[in-house]
Scaffold this motif. Structure first.
Motif, PDB file in Angstrom:
ATOM      1  N   PRO A  70       0.834  -1.210   0.000  1.00 40.01           N
ATOM      2  CA  PRO A  70       0.000   0.000   0.000  1.00 40.01           C
ATOM      3  C   PRO A  70       0.865   1.254   0.000  1.00 40.01           C
ATOM      4  CG  PRO A  70      -0.620  -1.520   1.772  1.00 40.01           C
ATOM      5  CD  PRO A  70       0.696  -1.987   1.237  1.00 40.01           C
ATOM      6  N   LEU A  71       0.479   2.214  -0.795  1.00 45.09           N
ATOM      7  CA  LEU A  71       1.134   3.515  -0.688  1.00 45.09           C
ATOM      8  C   LEU A  71       0.904   4.093   0.698  1.00 45.09           C
ATOM      9  CD1 LEU A  71       2.508   6.086  -1.866  1.00 45.09           C
ATOM     10  CD2 LEU A  71       0.214   6.812  -2.600  1.00 45.09           C
ATOM     11  N   ASP A  72      -0.334   4.003   1.168  1.00 44.74           N
ATOM     12  CA  ASP A  72      -0.739   4.561   2.453  1.00 44.74           C
ATOM     13  C   ASP A  72      -1.315   3.429   3.301  1.00 44.74           C
ATOM     14  OD1 ASP A  72      -1.829   5.881   4.604  1.00 44.74           O
ATOM     15  OD2 ASP A  72      -2.992   7.324   3.408  1.00 44.74           O
ATOM     16  N   TYR A  73      -0.608   3.037   4.353  1.00 44.83           N
ATOM     17  CA  TYR A  73      -1.070   1.921   5.176  1.00 44.83           C
ATOM     18  C   TYR A  73      -2.329   2.261   5.965  1.00 44.83           C
ATOM     19  CZ  TYR A  73       2.689  -1.397   4.247  1.00 44.83           C
ATOM     20  OH  TYR A  73       3.526  -2.303   3.646  1.00 44.83           O
ATOM     21  N   SER A  74      -2.652   3.532   6.105  1.00 47.20           N
ATOM     22  CA  SER A  74      -3.907   3.881   6.765  1.00 47.20           C
ATOM     23  C   SER A  74      -5.093   3.765   5.810  1.00 47.20           C
ATOM     24  CB  SER A  74      -3.831   5.298   7.344  1.00 47.20           C
ATOM     25  OG  SER A  74      -3.778   6.263   6.307  1.00 47.20           O
ATOM     26  N   GLU A  75      -4.816   3.629   4.513  1.00 49.89           N
ATOM     27  CA  GLU A  75      -5.846   3.390   3.505  1.00 49.89           C
ATOM     28  C   GLU A  75      -5.365   2.272   2.581  1.00 49.89           C
ATOM     29  OE1 GLU A  75      -6.928   6.937   1.470  1.00 49.89           O
ATOM     30  OE2 GLU A  75      -7.457   8.025   3.304  1.00 49.89           O
ATOM     31  N   PRO A  76      -5.262   1.058   3.102  1.00 47.15           N
ATOM     32  CA  PRO A  76      -4.654  -0.026   2.323  1.00 47.15           C
ATOM     33  C   PRO A  76      -5.466  -0.470   1.123  1.00 47.15           C
ATOM     34  CG  PRO A  76      -5.520  -0.858   4.403  1.00 47.15           C
ATOM     35  CD  PRO A  76      -5.618   0.634   4.471  1.00 47.15           C
ATOM     36  N   GLY A  77      -6.669   0.031   0.972  1.00 46.40           N
ATOM     37  CA  GLY A  77      -7.441  -0.299  -0.210  1.00 46.40           C
ATOM     38  C   GLY A  77      -7.188   0.641  -1.368  1.00 46.40           C
ATOM     39  N   GLY A  78      -6.284   1.592  -1.178  1.00 46.47           N
ATOM     40  CA  GLY A  78      -6.031   2.597  -2.208  1.00 46.47           C
ATOM     41  C   GLY A  78      -4.864   2.259  -3.114  1.00 46.47           C
ATOM     42  N   ARG A  79      -4.151   3.282  -3.497  1.00 49.00           N
ATOM     43  CA  ARG A  79      -3.047   3.157  -4.453  1.00 49.00           C
ATOM     44  C   ARG A  79      -1.950   2.256  -3.909  1.00 49.00           C
ATOM     45  NH1 ARG A  79       0.176   8.449  -6.832  1.00 49.00           N
ATOM     46  NH2 ARG A  79       1.834   7.326  -7.957  1.00 49.00           N
ATOM     47  N   THR A  80      -1.240   1.574  -4.817  1.00 50.75           N
ATOM     48  CA  THR A  80      -0.159   0.681  -4.414  1.00 50.75           C
ATOM     49  C   THR A  80       1.167   1.111  -5.030  1.00 50.75           C
ATOM     50  OG1 THR A  80      -0.512  -0.849  -6.263  1.00 50.75           O
ATOM     51  CG2 THR A  80      -1.744  -1.270  -4.208  1.00 50.75           C
ATOM     52  N   LEU A  81       2.247   0.589  -4.464  1.00 50.38           N
ATOM     53  CA  LEU A  81       3.595   0.754  -4.994  1.00 50.38           C
ATOM     54  C   LEU A  81       4.178  -0.618  -5.299  1.00 50.38           C
ATOM     55  CD1 LEU A  81       5.104   3.315  -2.428  1.00 50.38           C
ATOM     56  CD2 LEU A  81       4.248   3.837  -4.731  1.00 50.38           C
ATOM     57  N   ASP A  82       5.092  -0.667  -6.259  1.00 49.23           N
ATOM     58  CA  ASP A  82       5.873  -1.875  -6.496  1.00 49.23           C
ATOM     59  C   ASP A  82       7.063  -1.889  -5.553  1.00 49.23           C
ATOM     60  OD1 ASP A  82       4.273  -2.833  -8.538  1.00 49.23           O
ATOM     61  OD2 ASP A  82       5.426  -1.815 -10.104  1.00 49.23           O
ATOM     62  N   LEU A  83       7.298  -3.030  -4.927  1.00 42.44           N
ATOM     63  CA  LEU A  83       8.437  -3.195  -4.030  1.00 42.44           C
ATOM     64  C   LEU A  83       9.306  -4.323  -4.573  1.00 42.44           C
ATOM     65  CD1 LEU A  83       9.431  -2.024  -1.250  1.00 42.44           C
ATOM     66  CD2 LEU A  83       8.548  -4.128  -0.249  1.00 42.44           C
ATOM     67  N   ALA A  84      10.538  -4.005  -4.911  1.00 39.74           N
ATOM     68  CA  ALA A  84      11.472  -4.991  -5.458  1.00 39.74           C
ATOM     69  C   ALA A  84      12.278  -5.616  -4.325  1.00 39.74           C
ATOM     70  CB  ALA A  84      12.412  -4.335  -6.465  1.00 39.74           C
ATOM     71  N   ILE A  85      12.286  -6.947  -4.291  1.00 39.82           N
ATOM     72  CA  ILE A  85      13.071  -7.665  -3.290  1.00 39.82           C
ATOM     73  C   ILE A  85      13.955  -8.692  -3.984  1.00 39.82           C
ATOM     74  CG2 ILE A  85      11.364  -7.326  -1.471  1.00 39.82           C
ATOM     75  CD1 ILE A  85      10.481 -10.228  -1.875  1.00 39.82           C
ATOM     76  N   SER A  86      14.959  -9.159  -3.275  1.00 42.36           N
ATOM     77  CA  SER A  86      15.880 -10.159  -3.811  1.00 42.36           C
ATOM     78  C   SER A  86      16.099 -11.235  -2.759  1.00 42.36           C
ATOM     79  CB  SER A  86      17.215  -9.517  -4.211  1.00 42.36           C
ATOM     80  OG  SER A  86      17.853  -8.936  -3.079  1.00 42.36           O
ATOM     81  N   ARG A  87      16.658 -12.357  -3.212  1.00 45.21           N
ATOM     82  CA  ARG A  87      16.870 -13.462  -2.285  1.00 45.21           C
ATOM     83  C   ARG A  87      18.058 -14.306  -2.727  1.00 45.21           C
ATOM     84  NH1 ARG A  87      12.217 -18.029  -1.807  1.00 45.21           N
ATOM     85  NH2 ARG A  87      12.808 -18.337  -4.002  1.00 45.21           N
ATOM     86  N   ILE A  88      18.854 -14.716  -1.759  1.00 44.49           N
ATOM     87  CA  ILE A  88      19.792 -15.822  -1.936  1.00 44.49           C
ATOM     88  C   ILE A  88      19.348 -16.908  -0.958  1.00 44.49           C
ATOM     89  CG2 ILE A  88      22.155 -16.630  -1.625  1.00 44.49           C
ATOM     90  CD1 ILE A  88      23.182 -14.111  -2.742  1.00 44.49           C
ATOM     91  N   ARG A  89      19.031 -18.055  -1.495  1.00 47.93           N
ATOM     92  CA  ARG A  89      18.496 -19.130  -0.672  1.00 47.93           C
ATOM     93  C   ARG A  89      19.554 -19.686   0.280  1.00 47.93           C
ATOM     94  NH1 ARG A  89      13.765 -21.765  -2.697  1.00 47.93           N
ATOM     95  NH2 ARG A  89      13.052 -20.919  -4.706  1.00 47.93           N
ATOM     96  N   SER A  90      19.078 -20.299   1.323  1.00 46.45           N
ATOM     97  CA  SER A  90      19.947 -21.017   2.249  1.00 46.45           C
ATOM     98  C   SER A  90      20.831 -22.000   1.491  1.00 46.45           C
ATOM     99  CB  SER A  90      19.092 -21.772   3.274  1.00 46.45           C
ATOM    100  OG  SER A  90      19.819 -22.820   3.873  1.00 46.45           O
ATOM    101  N   ALA A  91      22.092 -22.048   1.879  1.00 48.44           N
ATOM    102  CA  ALA A  91      23.028 -22.968   1.229  1.00 48.44           C
ATOM    103  C   ALA A  91      22.713 -24.422   1.551  1.00 48.44           C
ATOM    104  CB  ALA A  91      24.463 -22.638   1.659  1.00 48.44           C
TER     105      ALA A  91
END
Length: 507
Positions: A70-91
Motif C-alpha cells: 500500500p502507498l498509504d497503510y492507513s488506507e490499504p485499499g487505495g493506491r499501491t507501490l511496487d516493491l522490489a526484493i531479492s533473495r539468496i536461498r539457504s546454502a
C-alpha cells in the motif's frame, strides 16, 4: 561500501489504525478485522522469483521478485507501490532457520545486491541458516523510484566562506525540494522509515514467516530499531552495524559528523606527515592540515580544474569527507590531495581512479545511475522528521561551527532541502526504547555514525550487546579490521547467543 555508495548515503534523517500495520506504538493493540481483511490481499499475493535484471546479481546466485504494497497503510485499499526484493536461498535448506532481511544504509542505498555482499562475508554454517532477503526500499531503485530530476547531492556541499555561497546553498536546497514536490506530490508524504518498516513486515508475511531476522548497516540500524519498536514480537535476531542516535536523526546527527570528520582529518594529517617523503604534503601534521585548508581557500579564488571537472571551495570538503572515511585509504587520500595541489598549481595531472570515482558520484551521478535515487533519499529524510525552516538557523549553525570545524562545519551545518519541504511528516518519529535482544557493532573512529551516537542507540536498545572496534572506519562487518567482531556476528546469527557483556575487540 564503495565511495559512490558512501556518498549517496551521506554521505545519512504513531497512532491511527492497528498493530498489524504498525500504526500503534509497540504494535500492542489488536487489529480491527476490517483492516486485517484489506491487508490480507497483500499478504496472500503470489510471489514469482525470477532472474534479476542485473546480470551480475544473477551470477552471484540472487533471484528477484516484485510485490505490491500500500502507498498509504492507513488506507490499504487505495493506491499501491511496487516493491522490489531479492533473495539468496539457504546454502543447505535442511539447516535453514528462517529469513534474514537486510538494509545497506543511506537512506538511499539500493539493497537488491546486499544479500550477495552479506553472504560473501558469512561462514558456511551461517549461510546455510538463512534465506537472505534484500530490498530496494520504496521510492528507490526498482521500487517505484522517485526520480526528481536531481543531478547532484548539493546538500552535501559546503556553503563556503561568504554570504553568496550560503545564499546559493539555500537556492539549490529549495530547487531540489520544489522539483520533488512538483513531480510526486501524492507519493512523498508516504515515503518514510515507518512505512519501510511496514513494508518489511509485509515481506515477512508474504514469505510465510512468523518472525524475521534483520541485518542493518548505518541508516539500516535505524530501520531495524524502528521495526523492533513497532513489531517487537516479530523479531528473531537483530544485528545493528554502525548505528547513530535515533533521537538525533537527522540534522543533529549530521552536525555530529563535523567534529568526527575534523578528527579524521587530523588523524590523516599525522599519517601524511610521517610519509612526507612520499607525498610531500607537509612534514608536520599542522603543515598537512594547512595544505588541505589552503586548497579550499585557493579554490574559492580560482576553481581547480581536474579530470574534466571544475572544483570550487564548496565542493572540496565533500571530497575530503569521502576519502577520510577509512584509515586504510590514507594512501589514496594523500594521492588525491597531492593531485589537487598540483592541479591548483596548474600542473598537468592524471587523476587517480579513486578521485575520478568520487568526482563522478558528486558531480555527474547520471553516469552511475544513482542520480535517480537522490529524490528517494530526500523523501525518506524529509518524510521522517522536520528540519529547521529559518535560513538564519543554518547560517548561525555554520558560523558557530566554523572556528573549530573549518573544513566540515560549513558543509554539515548548511541548508537541507527538507527546510523547504511542502509538508510536515505524517507521523511522529519513532522513539526507540525497548528490550529486544540485538547485537550492535560500532567503530570508535566512525565519521558517519559516531561512536558517541552509537552508545546512545545501545542505551535505547536495552537488550543489546555492543561490540566495539578501535578503528577509523564506517561499517564493521564489511571491513577486514576485526575477526573478533565478525565472529560475534556469525555466532549470534548461528545460535542466537549474545555476548554475556559488551565487548571491545583488539585491533
Amino acid at each position: 561500501m564503495n565511495r559512490a555508495a558512501a556518498l549517496a548515503a551521506l554521505t545519512l534523517s504513531l497512532t491511527t489504525v492497528a498493530a498489524a500495520t504498525g500504526l500503534t506504538p509497540g504494535a500492542a493493540a489488536k487489529t480491527p478485522a476490517s483492516a486485517t481483511d484489506v491487508l490480507d490481499r497483500f499478504r496472500h499475493q503470489p510471489l514469482h522469483w525470477t532472474a534479476c535484471k542485473d546480470d551480475d546479481l544473477t551470477r552471484k546466485g540472487t533471484e528477484c521478485a516484485t510485490l505490491k504494497v500500500p502507498l498509504d497503510y492507513s488506507e490499504p485499499g487505495g493506491r499501491t507501490l511496487d516493491l522490489a526484493i531479492s533473495r539468496i536461498r539457504s546454502a543447505d535448506p535442511a539447516k535453514r532457520r528462517g529469513i534474514l532481511q537486510t538494509n545497506p544504509g543511506g537512506p538511499g542505498d539500493r539493497g537488491l545486491g546486499t544479500p550477495a555482499d552479506l553472504r560473501a562475508r558469512m561462514t558456511p554454517d551461517v549461510a546455510a541458516a538463512y534465506d537472505i532477503i534484500g530490498m530496494d526500499t520504496r521510492g528507490l531503485g526498482a521500487s517505484s523510484p522517485l526520480d526528481c530530476g536531481l543531478t547532484r547531492s548539493t546538500w552535501l556541499w559546503s556553503v563556503g566562506r561568504d554570504r553568496a555561497g550560503f545564499e546559493e546553498s539555500l537556492r539549490l536546497a529549495k530547487n531540489d525540494a520544489d522539483a520533488c514536490w512538483k513531480k510526486y506530490p501524492d507519493v512523498l508524504p508516504h515515503i518514510s522509515t515507518r512505512n519501510i518498516a511496514r513494508d518489511m513486515d509485509l515481506v515477512r508475511s508474504v514469505l510465510g514467516q512468523r518472525t524475521t531476522s534483520f541485518f542493518g548497516e548505518s541508516y539500516g540500524t535505524v530501520l531495524g530499531a524502528t521495526y523492533a519498536q513497532m513489531f517487537p514480537a516479530r523479531v528473531d535476531r537483530l544485528v545493528l552495524d554502525s548505528a547513530p542516535d535515533p533521537a538525533k536523526y537527522w540534522m543533529r546527527m549530521q552536525q555530529d559528523m563535523g567534529p568526527a570528520n575534523e578528527r579524521a582529518l587530523d588523524d590523516f594529517a599525522a599519517w601524511a606527515a610521517r610519509h612526507h617523503g612520499t607525498y610531500h604534503l607537509g612534514a608536520t601534521p599542522s603543515a598537512v592540515r594547512a595544505a588541505v585548508e589552503g586548497l579550499i581557500r585557493r579554490a574559492e579564488a580560482e576553481p581547480i580544474r581536474i579530470a574534466g571537472f571544475r572544483l570550487d571551495d564548496r565542493m572540496l570538503p565533500t571530497i575530503f569527507y569521502v576519502f577520510g572515511t577509512d584509515e586504510a585509504d590514507n594512501d589514496k587520500y594523500a594521492v588525491a590531495v597531492r593531485q589537487l595541489l598540483d592541479a591548483a598549481d596548474g600542473k598537468p595531472v592524471e587523476a587517480s581512479d579513486e578521485l575520478r570515482q568520487v568526482l563522478t558520484a558528486m558531480l555527474r551521478p547520471q553516469g552511475t545511475g544513482t542520480h535517480v535515487d537522490l529524490g528517494g533519499t530526500l523523501a525518506i529524510i524529509c518524510g521522517d522528521v522536520t528540519t529547521p525552516r529559518d535560513p538564519r538557523w543554518y547560517r548561525n549553525a555554520v558560523e558557530r561551527a566554523r572556528p573549530t570545524q573549518p573544513v566540515f562545519g560549513p558543509m554539515l551545518n548548511g541548508p537541507m532541502p527538507c527546510a523547504f519541504w511542502k509538508a510536515n511528516p505524517r507521523e511522529k518519529w519513532t522513539e526507540i526504547s525497548n528490550n529486544v535482544p540485538a547485537l550492535q557493532l560500532q567503530n570508535t573512529g566512525d565519521t558517519r555514525t559516531t561512536y558517541e551516537e552509537g552508545l546512545a542507540m545501545h542505551h535505547r536498545m536495552r537488550g543489546s550487546r555492543l561490540v566495539t572496534v578501535p578503528v577509523r572506519n564506517h561499517l564493521v562487518y564489511d571491513s577486514s579490521y576485526s575477526p573478533c567482531a565478525k565472529k560475534a556476528v556469525n555466532d549470534y546469527l548461528l545460535d542466537g547467543t549474545l555476548p554475556r557483556k559488551d565487548v571491545t575487540c583488539a585491533r
